[in-house]
Design a protein around this motif. Structure first.
Motif, short mmCIF file in Angstrom:
data_model
loop_
_atom_site.label_atom_id
_atom_site.label_comp_id
_atom_site.label_asym_id
_atom_site.label_seq_id
_atom_site.Cartn_x
_atom_site.Cartn_y
_atom_site.Cartn_z
N ALA A 1 8.51 21.22 40.85
CA ALA A 1 8.43 19.69 40.64
C ALA A 1 9.89 19.08 40.31
CB ALA A 1 7.19 19.23 39.71
N GLN A 2 10.52 19.35 39.36
CA GLN A 2 11.73 18.76 38.91
C GLN A 2 12.78 19.18 40.10
OE1 GLN A 2 12.29 16.43 36.98
NE2 GLN A 2 14.44 16.47 36.91
N SER A 3 12.92 20.32 40.66
CA SER A 3 13.75 20.35 41.95
C SER A 3 13.61 19.21 43.00
CB SER A 3 13.52 21.79 42.55
OG SER A 3 13.79 22.68 41.69
N ILE B 1 13.74 7.69 49.32
CA ILE B 1 12.30 7.11 50.02
C ILE B 1 11.38 6.90 48.80
CG2 ILE B 1 12.28 8.53 52.21
CD1 ILE B 1 10.31 10.16 50.73
N TYR B 2 11.84 7.41 47.71
CA TYR B 2 11.02 7.13 46.46
C TYR B 2 10.43 5.69 46.20
CZ TYR B 2 9.00 7.55 41.97
OH TYR B 2 8.04 7.80 41.03
N GLU B 3 11.07 4.65 46.05
CA GLU B 3 10.68 3.49 45.58
C GLU B 3 9.68 2.86 46.83
OE1 GLU B 3 13.39 0.62 43.79
OE2 GLU B 3 11.62 -0.53 43.43
N TRP C 1 7.40 7.27 48.64
CA TRP C 1 6.72 8.18 47.70
C TRP C 1 5.84 7.53 46.65
CZ3 TRP C 1 7.67 13.73 47.70
CH2 TRP C 1 7.25 14.36 46.65
N ARG C 2 6.42 6.49 45.74
CA ARG C 2 6.00 6.03 44.70
C ARG C 2 4.71 5.08 45.12
NH1 ARG C 2 3.94 3.47 40.26
NH2 ARG C 2 5.18 4.00 38.43
N PRO C 3 4.71 4.22 46.14
CA PRO C 3 3.53 3.31 46.20
C PRO C 3 2.31 4.15 46.96
CG PRO C 3 5.38 2.45 47.73
CD PRO C 3 6.05 3.63 46.79
N VAL D 1 11.88 5.89 29.73
CA VAL D 1 11.97 7.51 29.91
C VAL D 1 11.85 7.78 31.20
CG1 VAL D 1 11.25 9.47 28.86
CG2 VAL D 1 11.40 7.53 27.29
N ALA D 2 12.54 8.75 31.96
CA ALA D 2 12.45 9.28 33.23
C ALA D 2 12.34 8.32 34.15
CB ALA D 2 11.16 9.97 33.18
N CYS D 3 13.46 7.51 34.27
CA CYS D 3 13.43 6.25 35.01
C CYS D 3 13.32 6.46 36.40
CB CYS D 3 14.46 5.18 34.52
SG CYS D 3 16.03 6.01 34.91
N LEU E 1 16.33 6.38 31.33
CA LEU E 1 16.93 7.52 30.99
C LEU E 1 16.54 8.65 32.09
CD1 LEU E 1 17.96 9.59 28.02
CD2 LEU E 1 16.03 10.47 29.46
N ASP E 2 17.17 9.28 32.79
CA ASP E 2 16.64 10.24 33.51
C ASP E 2 17.59 11.59 33.33
OD1 ASP E 2 14.32 10.07 35.73
OD2 ASP E 2 15.84 11.78 36.47
N ALA E 3 17.25 12.70 34.03
CA ALA E 3 17.99 13.91 33.97
C ALA E 3 18.48 14.00 35.40
CB ALA E 3 17.06 15.01 33.82
N ASN F 1 18.21 14.16 28.42
CA ASN F 1 16.95 15.09 28.54
C ASN F 1 15.89 14.18 27.90
OD1 ASN F 1 15.18 16.81 28.44
ND2 ASN F 1 16.09 18.44 27.56
N ALA F 2 14.74 14.05 28.61
CA ALA F 2 13.67 13.02 27.94
C ALA F 2 12.93 14.25 26.66
CB ALA F 2 12.50 12.96 29.03
N VAL F 3 13.34 15.46 26.88
CA VAL F 3 12.56 16.14 25.81
C VAL F 3 13.37 16.30 24.48
CG1 VAL F 3 11.42 18.49 25.37
CG2 VAL F 3 11.29 17.36 27.51
N CYS G 1 7.10 5.31 29.67
CA CYS G 1 7.30 6.45 30.23
C CYS G 1 6.18 6.46 31.32
CB CYS G 1 7.02 7.72 29.41
SG CYS G 1 7.41 9.20 30.13
N PHE G 2 6.71 6.32 32.54
CA PHE G 2 5.60 6.38 33.81
C PHE G 2 5.83 7.58 34.71
CE2 PHE G 2 4.01 1.79 34.27
CZ PHE G 2 3.49 1.71 32.77
N GLY G 3 5.20 8.15 35.04
CA GLY G 3 5.16 8.98 36.18
C GLY G 3 5.95 10.40 35.94
C1 LIG Z 1 8.22 10.60 39.37
S1 LIG Z 1 9.64 10.12 39.02
C2 LIG Z 1 9.33 8.66 37.75
C3 LIG Z 1 10.05 7.35 38.03
C4 LIG Z 1 9.49 6.11 37.49
N1 LIG Z 1 9.24 6.39 36.06
C5 LIG Z 1 8.21 5.79 38.23
O1 LIG Z 1 7.35 5.69 37.41
O2 LIG Z 1 8.29 5.65 39.36
C6 LIG Z 1 9.80 11.36 37.53
C7 LIG Z 1 11.34 11.37 36.88
O3 LIG Z 1 11.24 12.22 35.86
C8 LIG Z 1 12.52 12.94 35.66
N2 LIG Z 1 12.50 13.90 34.84
C9 LIG Z 1 11.78 14.98 34.70
N3 LIG Z 1 12.09 15.64 33.65
C10 LIG Z 1 12.91 15.13 33.00
C11 LIG Z 1 13.41 15.27 31.68
N4 LIG Z 1 13.27 16.43 30.86
N5 LIG Z 1 14.50 14.52 31.22
C12 LIG Z 1 14.74 13.38 31.94
N6 LIG Z 1 14.13 13.12 33.15
C13 LIG Z 1 13.32 13.90 33.56
C14 LIG Z 1 13.11 13.10 37.22
O4 LIG Z 1 14.25 13.46 37.28
C15 LIG Z 1 12.34 11.96 37.85
O5 LIG Z 1 13.47 10.92 38.27
#
Ligand SMILES: C[S@@+](CC[C@H](N)C(=O)[O-])C[C@H]1O[C@@H](n2cnc3c(N)ncnc32)[C@H](O)[C@@H]1O
Length: 264
Positions: A45-47, A57-59, A62-64, A108-110, A132-134, A158-160, A174-176
């Protein structure tokens, strides 16, 4: 967007760090705390999140499509309604309202900054929203799509293992993403730690459709293969209560849940 165009926001985030680097890397526009040395072995999933294609294409697609279906389209909230709820539950203002609070907010994970920018519309004065995002590819997109003068800036981290000081933020979103973390409960501990007492948290995450044991076993299989965690109905609210949150609330959608609370 280069740092020279939004220097103050990018530099202000340094004051929020637990251990600010002596020589901060702002070369990509965002503050990079991971660098090339921190290459991890990402889940499937992270890859996908770290590809160069998805951020494009995310915003808009994919997202909507993905999230609105998971929230029960056409009955569930669309993206605009979801963002309005986030601002409301976090105690932020409405876009354009002159009385918007000068809050310091963490997203978180923006990803590409879609929620970060929506939250930034809810803060005023010298308020700031830190995304913040990785993923470097997601953050490159966030930088490119965030206008100069926006109350938003980005950190690669890193969110963790959140790099911020204790009680640095008035609100955390922290969404999605909670379902993508290899250790969601440690991530939640970090979100609690960086929130000030009385600060508010909101999480949009996955939801297991049925509480049946069989679906729990299936969920564990999905997590192992893809890195995607499916949370039970009371799992996230319970985790907030365990961490001393009050005013814990939840909205359930078919495949997602919105959970919020106030830190004691
Ligand atoms: C589906 S997107 C969510 C984006 C946005 N928050 C939203 O609601 O649309 C998930 C995000 O989580 C990030 N992510 C996953 N694991 C992470 C980690 N351990 N630290 C930081 N970011 C992480 C991914 O890189 C990805 O950009």
């Amino acid at each position: 967007m280069s740092t020279t165009q939004r220097p103050s926001a990018a530099r202000r985030v340094l004051d929020l760090l637990r251990d600010p680097p002596a020589d901060p890397d702002l070369s990509a526009g965002y503050l990079d705390l991971l660098g090339p040395a921190e290459e991890r072995a990402p889940s499937l999933a992270q890859s996908v999140m770290e590809s160069t294609f998805l951020p494009r294409i995310y915003e808009k697609v994919w997202r909507p499509v993905g999230f609105n279906l998971a929230k029960g389209w056409p009955i569930g909230p669309d993206t605009a309604a979801e963002q309005a709820t986030a601002r409301d539950w976090l105690g932020l203002g409405r876009p354009g309202d002159p009385d918007r609070p000068a809050a310091t907010v963490l997203d978180v994970a923006c990803g590409p900054g879609n929620v970060t920018r929506a939250l930034a519309e809810g803060v005023g004065g010298d308020g700031l929203v830190v995304g913040l995002d990785a993923s470097a590819t997601m953050l490159a997109r966030a930088e490119a799509d965030t206008p100069a003068g926006d109350r938003a800036c980005y950190v690669r981290g890193n969110a963790v293992d959140l790099p911020f000081r204790d009680a640095a933020f008035d609100a955390v979103c922290c969404f999605g993403a909670l379902y993508l973390f290899d250790d969601p409960w440690t991530a939640l501990d970090g979100m609690t730690r960086v929130l000030r007492p009385g600060g508010r948290l909101i999480i949009l995450t996955s939801r297991r459709l049925t509480p049946l044991h069989a679906s729990k076993v299936g969920g564990e299989l999905i997590r192992r293969v893809t890195g995607y965690t499916v949370f039970g109905d009371r799992e996230v609210t319970g985790a907030l209560a365990d961490r001393g949150f009050t005013a814990v609330r939840r909205r359930r959608y078919p495949l997602m849940q919105l959970v919020g609370g106030t830190r004691t």
